[in-house]
Design an enzyme around this catalytic site. Structure first.
Site, PDB file in Angstrom:
ATOM      1  N   THR A  99      -6.878   7.477   1.612  1.00 24.73           N
ATOM      2  CA  THR A  99      -7.330   6.277   1.072  1.00 24.73           C
ATOM      3  C   THR A  99      -6.195   5.617   1.635  1.00 24.73           C
ATOM      4  O   THR A  99      -5.086   5.590   1.581  1.00 24.73           O
ATOM      5  CB  THR A  99      -7.012   6.608  -0.505  1.00 24.73           C
ATOM      6  OG1 THR A  99      -7.587   7.706  -1.120  1.00 24.73           O
ATOM      7  CG2 THR A  99      -7.152   5.418  -1.069  1.00 24.73           C
ATOM      8  N   LYS A 174     -13.998   2.976  -2.211  1.00 26.00           N
ATOM      9  CA  LYS A 174     -12.914   4.096  -2.698  1.00 26.00           C
ATOM     10  C   LYS A 174     -12.199   3.160  -3.751  1.00 26.00           C
ATOM     11  O   LYS A 174     -11.791   3.536  -4.743  1.00 26.00           O
ATOM     12  CB  LYS A 174     -12.081   4.426  -1.521  1.00 26.00           C
ATOM     13  CG  LYS A 174     -10.918   5.158  -2.204  1.00 26.00           C
ATOM     14  CD  LYS A 174     -11.324   6.575  -2.893  1.00 26.00           C
ATOM     15  CE  LYS A 174     -10.045   7.246  -3.502  1.00 26.00           C
ATOM     16  NZ  LYS A 174     -10.179   8.311  -4.107  1.00 26.00           N
ATOM     17  N   LYS A 242      -0.016   3.499  -4.960  1.00 24.89           N
ATOM     18  CA  LYS A 242      -0.490   3.331  -3.618  1.00 24.89           C
ATOM     19  C   LYS A 242      -1.970   2.529  -3.868  1.00 24.89           C
ATOM     20  O   LYS A 242      -2.163   1.401  -3.352  1.00 24.89           O
ATOM     21  CB  LYS A 242      -0.387   4.086  -2.520  1.00 24.89           C
ATOM     22  CG  LYS A 242      -0.846   3.767  -1.090  1.00 24.89           C
ATOM     23  CD  LYS A 242      -2.116   4.600  -0.849  1.00 24.89           C
ATOM     24  CE  LYS A 242      -1.899   5.950  -1.126  1.00 24.89           C
ATOM     25  NZ  LYS A 242      -3.523   6.697  -0.833  1.00 24.89           N
TER      26      LYS A 242
HETATM   27  P1  NAP Z   1      -0.363  15.280   0.400  1.00 27.98           P
HETATM   28  O1  NAP Z   1      -0.383  16.478  -0.107  1.00 27.98           O
HETATM   29  O2  NAP Z   1       0.964  14.370   0.619  1.00 27.98           O
HETATM   30  O3  NAP Z   1      -0.876  15.368   1.987  1.00 27.98           O
HETATM   31  C1  NAP Z   1      -0.686  14.261   2.908  1.00 27.98           C
HETATM   32  C2  NAP Z   1      -0.223  15.233   4.232  1.00 27.98           C
HETATM   33  O4  NAP Z   1      -0.410  14.325   5.212  1.00 27.98           O
HETATM   34  C3  NAP Z   1       1.137  15.745   4.003  1.00 27.98           C
HETATM   35  O5  NAP Z   1       1.085  17.261   4.215  1.00 27.98           O
HETATM   36  C4  NAP Z   1       1.972  15.063   5.098  1.00 27.98           C
HETATM   37  O6  NAP Z   1       3.028  15.938   5.823  1.00 27.98           O
HETATM   38  C5  NAP Z   1       1.024  14.667   6.219  1.00 27.98           C
HETATM   39  N1  NAP Z   1       1.332  13.501   6.713  1.00 27.98           N
HETATM   40  C6  NAP Z   1       1.735  12.171   6.182  1.00 27.98           C
HETATM   41  N2  NAP Z   1       2.081  11.470   7.387  1.00 27.98           N
HETATM   42  C7  NAP Z   1       1.738  12.238   8.421  1.00 27.98           C
HETATM   43  C8  NAP Z   1       2.110  11.966   9.956  1.00 27.98           C
HETATM   44  N3  NAP Z   1       2.372  10.880  10.150  1.00 27.98           N
HETATM   45  N4  NAP Z   1       1.929  12.840  10.619  1.00 27.98           N
HETATM   46  C9  NAP Z   1       1.197  14.042  10.376  1.00 27.98           C
HETATM   47  N5  NAP Z   1       1.257  14.631   9.038  1.00 27.98           N
HETATM   48  C10 NAP Z   1       1.334  13.374   8.061  1.00 27.98           C
HETATM   49  O7  NAP Z   1      -1.142  14.217  -0.297  1.00 27.98           O
HETATM   50  P2  NAP Z   1      -2.883  14.657  -0.748  1.00 27.98           P
HETATM   51  O8  NAP Z   1      -2.930  14.913  -2.204  1.00 27.98           O
HETATM   52  O9  NAP Z   1      -3.542  15.607   0.233  1.00 27.98           O
HETATM   53  O10 NAP Z   1      -3.709  13.238  -0.510  1.00 27.98           O
HETATM   54  C11 NAP Z   1      -3.807  12.829   0.806  1.00 27.98           C
HETATM   55  C12 NAP Z   1      -4.591  11.518   0.682  1.00 27.98           C
HETATM   56  O11 NAP Z   1      -5.948  11.534  -0.034  1.00 27.98           O
HETATM   57  C13 NAP Z   1      -3.962  10.296   0.171  1.00 27.98           C
HETATM   58  O12 NAP Z   1      -4.203   9.001   0.582  1.00 27.98           O
HETATM   59  C14 NAP Z   1      -4.459  10.338  -1.294  1.00 27.98           C
HETATM   60  O13 NAP Z   1      -4.382   9.011  -2.063  1.00 27.98           O
HETATM   61  C15 NAP Z   1      -5.688  10.747  -0.970  1.00 27.98           C
HETATM   62  N6  NAP Z   1      -6.454  11.302  -2.407  1.00 27.98           N
HETATM   63  C16 NAP Z   1      -5.954  12.425  -2.893  1.00 27.98           C
HETATM   64  C17 NAP Z   1      -6.833  12.957  -4.004  1.00 27.98           C
HETATM   65  C18 NAP Z   1      -6.102  14.047  -4.730  1.00 27.98           C
HETATM   66  O14 NAP Z   1      -6.560  14.189  -5.657  1.00 27.98           O
HETATM   67  N7  NAP Z   1      -4.814  14.915  -4.341  1.00 27.98           N
HETATM   68  C19 NAP Z   1      -7.939  12.787  -4.261  1.00 27.98           C
HETATM   69  C20 NAP Z   1      -8.692  11.688  -3.470  1.00 27.98           C
HETATM   70  C21 NAP Z   1      -7.774  11.096  -2.296  1.00 27.98           C
HETATM   71  P3  NAP Z   1       4.056  16.475   4.787  1.00 27.98           P
HETATM   72  O15 NAP Z   1       3.387  18.020   4.594  1.00 27.98           O
HETATM   73  O16 NAP Z   1       5.336  16.463   5.542  1.00 27.98           O
HETATM   74  O17 NAP Z   1       4.341  15.543   3.559  1.00 27.98           O
END
Ligand code: NAP
Length: 298
Positions: A99, A174, A242
């Site tokens: 997102t 979104k 965010k």
């Molecule tokens: P998350 O668990 O923080 O996953 C993001 C992953 O991306 C982390 O493992 C992070 O690494 C990695 N990352 C960040 N920057 C990076 C980079 N520059 N290079 C390589 N890897 C990188 O978050 P999430 O819950 O999966 O959410 C991911 C996205 O989906 C967000 O934008 C969120 O708003 C969206 N989203 C989430 C949900 C939900 O329910 N969780 C639902 C819809 C949308 P690290 O392991 O080092 O932190």
């Protein structure tokens, strides 16, 4: 099984690990990169290959999918030196499912197009449960041909797919979703706070209203977590803040005044500042339990 294109997957956190796992299970050869390698170990154990950077992963694949955290992460992995746009092979399809902002989606589409690459901004809804169960709603912006090419991959990860328009239209869709969720979360928490104050049994009230007009996706997904005092993510508060800020910026740019969205951003920002950033969005309940929702909302 028909031959599948090699897919690079960057970002294997809460959402990405499950989504990439479905692609692996569907037979796509996978190359993965995540900032913290340990979160990719389960995929590596199931046959995914490791790459040393987002650009290297992209250089080895016909399709690159990203699911990182913030717009700044998206910008870095795509447009940074040695990044995905620089290193993806000509003709590759790049799909950002983070997102992020509509503006950045357009910038990436332009930079990629100049290198003969196709792009989609394709954020998702459906939460951690939707990612695990492959029931995500996917909303995409970009060329029709890119959407058609992405469909078999989307079908491995979700069950509702919309081609919303050109670059940025997926992110705009979104944002409309997040504005809806903001209202649904306030509704869920205030309904249960009211029931508690009135001395009602919370389990029975939640169950009763699940069959009524107050029901929503958020009601069903997060109500039970509140009732069992489970405030783990799910969906991080820091990511919802965010999203709400992107939605506010985009609304202002459109000349819209959305007081409900403004209120939700203020309350979630307050929760984030009170050590709530790493909790799930249902933890807004705790702000109300502490009486910290009251006063000071502009
Ligand atoms: P998350 O668990 O923080 O996953 C993001 C992953 O991306 C982390 O493992 C992070 O690494 C990695 N990352 C960040 N920057 C990076 C980079 N520059 N290079 C390589 N890897 C990188 O978050 P999430 O819950 O999966 O959410 C991911 C996205 O989906 C967000 O934008 C969120 O708003 C969206 N989203 C989430 C949900 C939900 O329910 N969780 C639902 C819809 C949308 P690290 O392991 O080092 O932190």
């Amino acid at each position: 099984m028909a031959e599948r294109p090699r897919v690079a997957f960057v970002g294997t956190g809460v959402m990405g690990a499950a989504m990439a796992g479905h692609l692996l299970a569907a037979g796509y050869p996978l190359v993965v990169f995540n900032r913290t390698r340990e979160k990719a170990e389960a995929l590596l154990a199931h046959g995914a290959q490791w790459a040393e950077s987002p650009g290297e992963a992209a250089s080895r694949a016909e399709v690159t999918i990203t699911m990182v955290g913030y717009p700044a992460d998206v910008e870095e992995v795509y447009l940074g030196v040695g990044g995905i746009v620089e290193r993806a092979p000509e003709g590759a399809l790049l799909i950002d499912m983070t997102t992020s902002t509509p503006t950045l989606a357009v910038r990436i589409a332009e930079a990629a197009s100049a290198r003969g690459l196709l792009t989609l901004d394709a954020p998702v809804s459906g939460g951690d449960v939707g990612a695990r169960n492959a029931t995500l709603t996917i909303m995409a912006g970009g060329a029709g041909a890119a959407f058609e090419r992405a469909m078999p991959l989307f079908e491995a990860m979700g069950n509702t797919f919309t081609h919303a328009g050109g670059p940025g239209a997926g992110q705009h869709t979104k944002m409309a979703n997040q504005i809806g969720i903001a209202g649904a979360m306030l509704g869920l928490i205030e309904a249960l706070q009211y029931a508690k104050a009135a001395g009602l049994d919370l389990e029975r009230t939640h169950a009763a209203l699940s069959g009524g007009g107050a029901n929503s996706w958020s009601w069903g997904a997060y109500g039970p977590r509140i009732l069992s005092a489970d405030f783990a993510p799910g969906f991080f508060v820091k990511h919802f803040v965010k999203d709400l800020r992107i939605a506010l910026d985009e609304s202002r740019a459109l000349g819209l005044d959305l007081p409900g969205l403004t209120l939700a951003e203020e309350l979630y920002a307050r929760l984030q500042e009170a050590d709530g950033a790493e909790l799930g969005t249902q933890a807004l309940w705790l702000l109300y339990e502490r009486g910290e929702q009251a006063g000071g909302v502009s």
